[in-house]
Design a protein around this motif. Structure first.
Motif: not given
Length: 131
Positions: A90-91, A83-88
């Motif tokens: 996207n940002k 989840k953290l990698t996907v958020e990064r």
């Protein structure tokens, strides 16, 4: 029984016509250029950078990422991220306007270019499986 036979004949005819059309379309497409680059750095024509980005120097990885051309890549790979990698990702896309697939393709190409022992592992495996 007569309707079933008629239906099967119509279905068979439709499949034959459809496959002939698909085959015709496949033949009419030009063959891919074997010398064409797939995901290589396009140093001749640098990409236009977004106006609101400040890139520190000419040798930065971000500038190299913008120059990276993956427009000819057509193969898809399904990858899984936490989840953290996907958020990064996207940002990063919002901040730099670089698509996730371009960033991932660039990262994998960069990994194989900078770590030649990975290519050696692949070659050794292929030689051992061919025996």
């Amino acid at each position: 029984m007569k309707y079933v036979k008629t239906g099967l004949i119509l279905l068979g005819s439709w499949i034959a016509v459809r496959s002939a059309l698909i085959e015709k379309n496949m033949k009419s497409k030009p063959a891919p250029d074997p010398g064409a680059s797939t995901g290589e750095y396009d140093k001749k024509a640098p990409r236009i950078l977004p106006d609101d980005l400040i890139i520190p120097d000419d040798g930065s990885i971000l500038r190299t990422l913008y120059r990276y051309d993956n427009s000819k890549n057509r193969n898809l790979v399904h990858v899984r991220f936490d989840k953290l990698t996907v958020e990064r990702l996207n940002k990063f896309k919002l901040a730099t306007k670089v698509d996730m697939s371009k960033l991932i393709a660039f990262a994998v190409d960069h990994l194989f270019e900078t770590q030649p022992e990975l290519i050696t592992v692949i070659r050794n495996y292929m030689q051992n499986t061919m025996l």
